[in-house]
Write a protein that holds these residues in place. Structure first.
Motif, mmCIF file in Angstrom:
data_model
loop_
_atom_site.group_PDB
_atom_site.id
_atom_site.type_symbol
_atom_site.label_atom_id
_atom_site.label_comp_id
_atom_site.label_asym_id
_atom_site.label_seq_id
_atom_site.Cartn_x
_atom_site.Cartn_y
_atom_site.Cartn_z
ATOM 1 N N CYS A 87 13.917 28.822 41.412
ATOM 2 C CA CYS A 87 12.711 28.027 42.000
ATOM 3 C C CYS A 87 12.421 27.028 40.732
ATOM 4 C CB CYS A 87 11.471 28.747 41.905
ATOM 5 S SG CYS A 87 11.541 29.753 43.468
ATOM 6 N N LEU A 88 12.515 27.585 39.545
ATOM 7 C CA LEU A 88 12.083 26.720 38.384
ATOM 8 C C LEU A 88 13.117 25.442 37.992
ATOM 9 C CD1 LEU A 88 10.274 26.708 36.080
ATOM 10 C CD2 LEU A 88 11.768 28.151 34.590
ATOM 11 N N PHE A 89 14.528 26.030 38.375
ATOM 12 C CA PHE A 89 15.401 24.731 38.227
ATOM 13 C C PHE A 89 15.502 23.957 39.156
ATOM 14 C CE2 PHE A 89 17.569 27.807 35.184
ATOM 15 C CZ PHE A 89 17.650 27.060 34.137
ATOM 16 N N ILE B 11 24.564 20.459 30.796
ATOM 17 C CA ILE B 11 24.558 21.810 31.525
ATOM 18 C C ILE B 11 23.358 22.102 32.339
ATOM 19 C CG2 ILE B 11 24.660 24.278 30.936
ATOM 20 C CD1 ILE B 11 26.566 23.654 28.421
ATOM 21 N N PHE B 12 22.077 21.745 31.776
ATOM 22 C CA PHE B 12 21.076 22.109 32.386
ATOM 23 C C PHE B 12 20.794 21.494 33.542
ATOM 24 C CE2 PHE B 12 20.131 24.630 28.866
ATOM 25 C CZ PHE B 12 19.503 25.748 29.435
ATOM 26 N N LYS B 13 21.227 19.889 33.669
ATOM 27 C CA LYS B 13 21.218 18.998 34.907
ATOM 28 C C LYS B 13 22.108 19.463 35.957
ATOM 29 C CE LYS B 13 20.955 14.172 35.955
ATOM 30 N NZ LYS B 13 21.501 12.902 35.771
ATOM 31 N N VAL B 14 23.146 20.088 35.659
ATOM 32 C CA VAL B 14 24.251 20.419 36.451
ATOM 33 C C VAL B 14 23.758 22.034 37.241
ATOM 34 C CG1 VAL B 14 26.476 21.704 37.043
ATOM 35 C CG2 VAL B 14 26.441 19.440 35.580
ATOM 36 N N LEU B 15 23.064 22.514 36.401
ATOM 37 C CA LEU B 15 22.485 24.053 36.670
ATOM 38 C C LEU B 15 21.210 23.752 37.711
ATOM 39 C CD1 LEU B 15 23.421 26.729 35.527
ATOM 40 C CD2 LEU B 15 21.484 26.788 34.098
ATOM 41 N N SER B 22 21.510 24.551 46.378
ATOM 42 C CA SER B 22 21.624 25.775 46.876
ATOM 43 C C SER B 22 20.710 26.040 47.943
ATOM 44 C CB SER B 22 21.566 26.853 45.954
ATOM 45 O OG SER B 22 20.477 27.175 45.564
ATOM 46 N N LEU B 23 19.465 25.505 47.934
ATOM 47 C CA LEU B 23 18.421 25.547 48.874
ATOM 48 C C LEU B 23 19.007 25.034 50.241
ATOM 49 C CD1 LEU B 23 15.205 24.713 47.081
ATOM 50 C CD2 LEU B 23 16.063 26.988 47.347
ATOM 51 N N ILE B 24 19.699 23.853 50.139
ATOM 52 C CA ILE B 24 20.128 23.550 51.435
ATOM 53 C C ILE B 24 21.194 24.226 51.930
ATOM 54 C CG2 ILE B 24 21.077 21.412 52.427
ATOM 55 C CD1 ILE B 24 20.197 19.694 50.144
ATOM 56 N N ALA B 25 22.166 24.701 51.066
ATOM 57 C CA ALA B 25 23.080 25.518 51.480
ATOM 58 C C ALA B 25 22.336 26.797 52.107
ATOM 59 C CB ALA B 25 23.918 25.903 50.393
#
Lengths: 294, 284
Positions: A87-89, B11-15, B22-25
């Motif tokens: 959620c956070l990310f 890294i954090f942008k990709v994460l 992943s929500l769409i997935a």
């Protein structure tokens, strides 16, 4: 003519007020109603005994709710640990980095995820999560039918994501864009601005969104009940079955009239749920409300 | 030093992008699984017939009783929710428009109400039913579900109403209309898209909720005709069929789940289309 208009206005105002009053009084009425139904239980056992004892023998009139309460907390906290980072990310990505097109796609995605009935999540859990967990268990030197706390946690986590995410997006959107710009103009990278400005500024909001997500997970019934195994036991192993509080109420409504005090016990369980969830809600909503006023 | 910062950013942008995608997935994953499993057993019999003898042992029939029961309950509950929720939302935004503090306090309580789980409403509905000597019936189901969806309706509609500029109301009042006329002829009209969204959202919630009707609506193989007859509901039909040890019946649970998912998706699409249609008409 004029008289009729004012009379109508009067009637409509009274109707509006009565409706609003009914809605606002509803939790109180529910609370009192459940309390009255649960009251016979208190004559035999004290409140602390009810909440902390783990002896569940309805036919002997012994009602200890601890296994159920513990089961509820276990599943809820597990789901929270799984859902919170996602959620956070995603909230950060959607409010800070994402393109307009992605946001256009994400709105319906979140809405549909939030709108899918819990029984659908339950079916999905039975089809996918339960077999997955039973295959996963041997890697942790344990065996599991798959109907377990872990499965319940995963299904609940998926269900809570849209709910928490919606609130987080709202929270992040209230951070003034000028603050981020100030941070960027001082040479911070985008991520540093997010980390040090956006997240810090919305600290109260994030905590509240998480808190409300926990409350929501705590009361979820059908989906959890379908995958969690429903066995009365105290366990630390997430591959074991548990019996959360809402599942207790939902599973036993059929026989509750045949055993004395059983219906009181179930109503007491509902009351415990109501009190815990309403308290969490009022507390964290208050944080949000305070934060918005500032 | 600088390189480290840039790598951290990457890294954090990709994460975070992964989290969002992943929500769409997940959504696609859930819906495809339900559809793939469901379409195996889905047939016109499922939608158009009520359970015949031996249905729960794999015999003939369908879940029309549950589909209609769910629609009846959601429909009745939505009507009650409109009757109570619409005036409440208008009251907050017309009569209380000058009292920001009261408004916010009411919204605070409504938000908290939204969080009460449906099983609690179900248990209360059951206790109340016993108290007044009512049996598990369509009416009891409707009343319980209406308790569940009214706060949702009020809050959703209120969200839209609260964005309407106060000048519009003042203009209406200045022309000599009463508050009621302002509420229903100006505010409701202006916020109509929000009203439609609120109604459809509540309706969808009413169709999909299982825990609140578990005790109150009962379960039957017949289509309810009067309000005091018990009514089957689709979520419960799924739940009960899935609990069966017979594979054919479990297959039907998946088919019923596909039907329910399709219904929810249709409602969601209609809500989106209507909301776009009515919010555009404001700018003509």
């Amino acid at each position: 003519m004029l008289f009729r208009r004012f009379l109508l206005d009067r009637v409509s105002t009274i109707w509006m007020l009565a409706s609003l009053a009914t809605i606002l009084l509803l939790p109180l009425i529910i609370g009192v109603g459940l309390y009255l139904k649960a009251a016979p239980l208190f004559e035999h056992q004290s409140l602390t005994e009810l909440l902390t004892s783990s002896a569940w023998k309805p036919s002997e009139g012994k009602f200890g709710f601890w296994p159920f309460i513990a089961g509820s907390f276990y599943v809820t906290i597990l789901s929270f640990v799984l859902a919170a980072p996602i959620c956070l990310f995603s909230a950060i990505y959607l409010t800070q980095f994402a393109s307009k097109n992605l946001i256009k796609v994400m709105h319906p995605v979140i809405d549909i995820l939030a709108g899918l009935p819990s029984v659908i999540y339950g079916v999905w859990g039975v089809l996918i999560v339960v077999p997955f967990i039973s295959k996963l268990a041997p890697f942790f030197n344990t065996s599991s039918s798959g109907y377990s706390i872990f499965s319940g946690g995963i299904v609940l986590a998926v269900m809570c994501v849209p709910y928490i995410l919606n609130m987080l997006i709202e929270v992040f959107n209230t951070v003034p864009i000028g603050m981020k710009e100030a941070s960027l103009s001082l040479g911070a990278t985008f991520w540093e601005s997010v980390k040090h400005v956006v997240i810090r500024k919305s600290y109260a909001g994030i905590i509240s969104a998480f808190g409300l997500g926990i409350a929501k997970a705590f009361g979820e019934t059908i989906a959890v009940m379908m995958v969690v195994g429903n066995r009365i036991q105290l366990t630390h192993n997430p591959f074991d079955a548990a019996y959360p509080l809402p599942a207790l109420i939902a599973n036993n409504y059929g026989e509750m009239l045949s055993i004395p005090m059983y219906d009181s016990a179930l109503m007491f369980a509902a009351l415990v749920l109501l009190v815990i969830i309403l308290a969490i809600n009022l507390l964290f909503r208050y944080f949000i409300y305070r934060a918005q006023r500032q | 030093m600088n390189k480290g910062r840039i790598i951290e950013e990457k890294i954090f942008k990709v994460l975070s992008a992964m989290a969002a995608y992943s929500l769409i997935a997940i959504l696609i994953f859930i819906i495809t699984i339900i559809f793939i499993k469901g379409f195996n057993a889905l047939s016109f019999d499922m939608i158009l017939k009520t359970p015949k003898g031996g249905f729960y042992y794999g015999g003939e029939g369908g879940v029309l009783n549950a589909i209609l029961g769910s629609v009846y309950i959601a429909f009745g509950a939505t009507i009650i929710a409109v009757l109570i929720g619409l005036p409440s939302a208008l009251y907050i935004n017309v009569h209380l428009i000058r009292m920001k503090r009261t408004q916010n306090t009411i919204r605070y309580f409504l938000d908290a109400l939204w969080g009460i789980p449906s099983i609690v409403y179900g248990a209360f509905g059951f206790a109340f039913m016993l108290f007044i000597g009512m049996n598990a019936s369509l009416l009891a189901g409707i009343l319980t579900v209406s308790m569940l969806i009214t706060p949702i309706m009020v809050r959703t509609f209120d969200e839209v109403l609260s964005t309407i500029p106060i000048g519009l109301q003042e203009a209406s009042l200045a022309l000599g209309s009463t508050k009621m006329e302002t509420a229903y002829k100006v505010m409701l009209k202006q916020g109509f898209s929000g009203f439609i969204t609120a109604v459809l959202l509540s309706f969808g919630r009413g169709i999909g909720d299982a825990a609140s009707v578990l005790f109150t609506a009962g379960y039957t193989d017949l289509i309810p005709v009067t309000l005091d007859e018990p009514a089957a509901t689709l979520p419960l039909a799924i739940f009960f069929q899935l609990g069966s040890p017979i594979p054919e019946v479990r297959e039907r649970a998946f088919a019923s789940a596909a039907i329910l998912t399709i219904m929810i998706l249709i409602i969601s699409i209609i809500a989106r289309l209507l909301s776009i249609k009515y919010s555009k008409s404001n700018f003509k």
